[in-house]
Write a protein that holds these residues in place. Structure first.
Motif, mmCIF file in Angstrom:
data_model
loop_
_atom_site.group_PDB
_atom_site.id
_atom_site.type_symbol
_atom_site.label_atom_id
_atom_site.label_comp_id
_atom_site.label_asym_id
_atom_site.label_seq_id
_atom_site.Cartn_x
_atom_site.Cartn_y
_atom_site.Cartn_z
ATOM 1 N N LYS A 129 0.830 -1.206 0.000
ATOM 2 C CA LYS A 129 0.000 0.000 0.000
ATOM 3 C C LYS A 129 0.864 1.256 0.000
ATOM 4 O O LYS A 129 0.600 2.203 -0.738
ATOM 5 C CB LYS A 129 -0.929 0.017 1.225
ATOM 6 C CG LYS A 129 -2.055 -0.981 1.162
ATOM 7 C CD LYS A 129 -2.888 -0.884 2.419
ATOM 8 C CE LYS A 129 -3.959 -1.957 2.472
ATOM 9 N NZ LYS A 129 -4.746 -1.888 3.713
ATOM 10 N N ALA A 130 1.899 1.255 0.836
ATOM 11 C CA ALA A 130 2.789 2.412 0.925
ATOM 12 C C ALA A 130 3.515 2.643 -0.401
ATOM 13 O O ALA A 130 3.660 3.787 -0.849
ATOM 14 C CB ALA A 130 3.792 2.218 2.060
ATOM 15 N N ALA A 131 3.945 1.565 -1.041
ATOM 16 C CA ALA A 131 4.635 1.682 -2.323
ATOM 17 C C ALA A 131 3.705 2.253 -3.395
ATOM 18 O O ALA A 131 4.099 3.120 -4.186
ATOM 19 C CB ALA A 131 5.185 0.324 -2.754
ATOM 20 N N LEU A 132 2.467 1.781 -3.424
ATOM 21 C CA LEU A 132 1.498 2.296 -4.396
ATOM 22 C C LEU A 132 1.175 3.757 -4.131
ATOM 23 O O LEU A 132 1.072 4.561 -5.060
ATOM 24 C CB LEU A 132 0.213 1.463 -4.363
ATOM 25 C CG LEU A 132 0.280 0.120 -5.056
ATOM 26 C CD1 LEU A 132 -1.008 -0.659 -4.828
ATOM 27 C CD2 LEU A 132 0.508 0.285 -6.539
ATOM 28 N N GLN A 133 1.011 4.124 -2.849
ATOM 29 C CA GLN A 133 0.704 5.507 -2.508
ATOM 30 C C GLN A 133 1.838 6.431 -2.928
ATOM 31 O O GLN A 133 1.607 7.518 -3.451
ATOM 32 C CB GLN A 133 0.426 5.657 -1.015
ATOM 33 C CG GLN A 133 -0.052 7.047 -0.627
ATOM 34 C CD GLN A 133 -1.353 7.431 -1.306
ATOM 35 O OE1 GLN A 133 -2.327 6.711 -1.220
ATOM 36 N NE2 GLN A 133 -1.372 8.561 -1.982
ATOM 37 N N LEU A 134 3.075 5.980 -2.714
ATOM 38 C CA LEU A 134 4.234 6.767 -3.123
ATOM 39 C C LEU A 134 4.241 6.962 -4.639
ATOM 40 O O LEU A 134 4.495 8.063 -5.140
ATOM 41 C CB LEU A 134 5.530 6.080 -2.667
ATOM 42 C CG LEU A 134 6.827 6.768 -3.050
ATOM 43 C CD1 LEU A 134 6.908 8.152 -2.419
ATOM 44 C CD2 LEU A 134 8.016 5.926 -2.622
ATOM 45 N N GLN A 135 3.926 5.917 -5.369
ATOM 46 C CA GLN A 135 3.879 6.006 -6.829
ATOM 47 C C GLN A 135 2.776 6.963 -7.277
ATOM 48 O O GLN A 135 2.984 7.779 -8.181
ATOM 49 C CB GLN A 135 3.653 4.619 -7.424
ATOM 50 C CG GLN A 135 3.791 4.559 -8.912
ATOM 51 C CD GLN A 135 3.681 3.135 -9.446
ATOM 52 O OE1 GLN A 135 3.415 2.201 -8.707
ATOM 53 N NE2 GLN A 135 3.883 2.988 -10.730
ATOM 54 N N ILE A 136 1.616 6.895 -6.645
ATOM 55 C CA ILE A 136 0.507 7.803 -6.986
ATOM 56 C C ILE A 136 0.909 9.237 -6.690
ATOM 57 O O ILE A 136 0.687 10.144 -7.504
ATOM 58 C CB ILE A 136 -0.771 7.422 -6.201
ATOM 59 C CG1 ILE A 136 -1.321 6.098 -6.730
ATOM 60 C CG2 ILE A 136 -1.819 8.527 -6.292
ATOM 61 C CD1 ILE A 136 -2.394 5.487 -5.854
ATOM 62 N N ASP A 137 1.495 9.482 -5.523
ATOM 63 C CA ASP A 137 1.922 10.820 -5.155
ATOM 64 C C ASP A 137 2.951 11.372 -6.128
ATOM 65 O O ASP A 137 2.870 12.542 -6.552
ATOM 66 C CB ASP A 137 2.490 10.851 -3.732
ATOM 67 C CG ASP A 137 1.426 10.591 -2.673
ATOM 68 O OD1 ASP A 137 0.229 10.731 -2.986
ATOM 69 O OD2 ASP A 137 1.798 10.213 -1.543
ATOM 70 N N THR A 138 3.907 10.540 -6.516
ATOM 71 C CA THR A 138 4.953 10.957 -7.444
ATOM 72 C C THR A 138 4.357 11.325 -8.798
ATOM 73 O O THR A 138 4.697 12.357 -9.379
ATOM 74 C CB THR A 138 5.998 9.828 -7.618
ATOM 75 O OG1 THR A 138 6.533 9.501 -6.330
ATOM 76 C CG2 THR A 138 7.112 10.245 -8.551
ATOM 77 N N GLU A 139 3.448 10.493 -9.295
ATOM 78 C CA GLU A 139 2.842 10.741 -10.602
ATOM 79 C C GLU A 139 1.928 11.966 -10.570
ATOM 80 O O GLU A 139 1.855 12.696 -11.554
ATOM 81 C CB GLU A 139 2.054 9.520 -11.071
ATOM 82 C CG GLU A 139 2.933 8.345 -11.454
ATOM 83 C CD GLU A 139 3.837 8.638 -12.634
ATOM 84 O OE1 GLU A 139 3.394 9.293 -13.603
ATOM 85 O OE2 GLU A 139 5.007 8.230 -12.590
ATOM 86 N N SER A 140 1.225 12.190 -9.465
ATOM 87 C CA SER A 140 0.300 13.323 -9.403
ATOM 88 C C SER A 140 1.034 14.652 -9.297
ATOM 89 O O SER A 140 0.455 15.697 -9.573
ATOM 90 C CB SER A 140 -0.677 13.152 -8.238
ATOM 91 O OG SER A 140 -0.005 13.240 -7.003
ATOM 92 N N GLU A 141 2.302 14.639 -8.904
ATOM 93 C CA GLU A 141 3.086 15.866 -8.812
ATOM 94 C C GLU A 141 3.641 16.297 -10.164
ATOM 95 O O GLU A 141 4.116 17.405 -10.306
ATOM 96 C CB GLU A 141 4.253 15.664 -7.823
ATOM 97 C CG GLU A 141 3.782 15.566 -6.395
ATOM 98 C CD GLU A 141 4.902 15.223 -5.430
ATOM 99 O OE1 GLU A 141 6.060 15.090 -5.868
ATOM 100 O OE2 GLU A 141 4.603 15.081 -4.238
ATOM 101 N N LYS A 142 3.580 15.424 -11.161
ATOM 102 C CA LYS A 142 4.130 15.748 -12.482
ATOM 103 C C LYS A 142 3.228 16.709 -13.230
ATOM 104 O O LYS A 142 2.107 16.828 -13.102
ATOM 105 C CB LYS A 142 4.317 14.461 -13.322
ATOM 106 C CG LYS A 142 5.428 13.617 -12.786
ATOM 107 C CD LYS A 142 5.613 12.410 -13.670
ATOM 108 C CE LYS A 142 6.747 11.540 -13.143
ATOM 109 N NZ LYS A 142 6.947 10.355 -13.943
#
Length: 91
Positions: free
Chosen positions: A78-91
């Protein structure tokens, strides 16, 4: 004017609502917010379609093969997916 601001949501909030609605009912306010966002955001429209299809297929596989066992991500996943979502949404 304050009510307008409550209706407008970000892509991140819309994504969370798309996922939430697949697991349980969302409130009327959340439904309106999501519909309003999906009217103007092509990317979230696509995410909604893909997420819904994926959820339906996974549910079907789960029902057929696992005799209704609930499959869940562990906290690390879950933490890994959330980090990926956060990273992509900042682009």
């Amino acid at each position: 004017m304050a009510d307008e601001k409550q209706i407008l949501i970000t892509c991140k909030e819309a994504t969370l609502l798309v996922c939430k609605k697949q697991e349980k009912a969302i409130s009327l306010k959340e439904k309106i917010q999501l519909k309003a966002h999906l009217l103007v955001c092509r990317v979230c429209q696509l995410f909604n379609i893909q997420s819904t299809l994926l959820h339906q297929h996974l549910k079907k596989i789960n029902d057929e093969n696992y005799d209704s066992k609930i499959l869940q991500l562990d906290e690390t996943q879950k933490a890994a997916l959330q980090l990926q979502i956060d990273t992509e949404s900042e682009k």
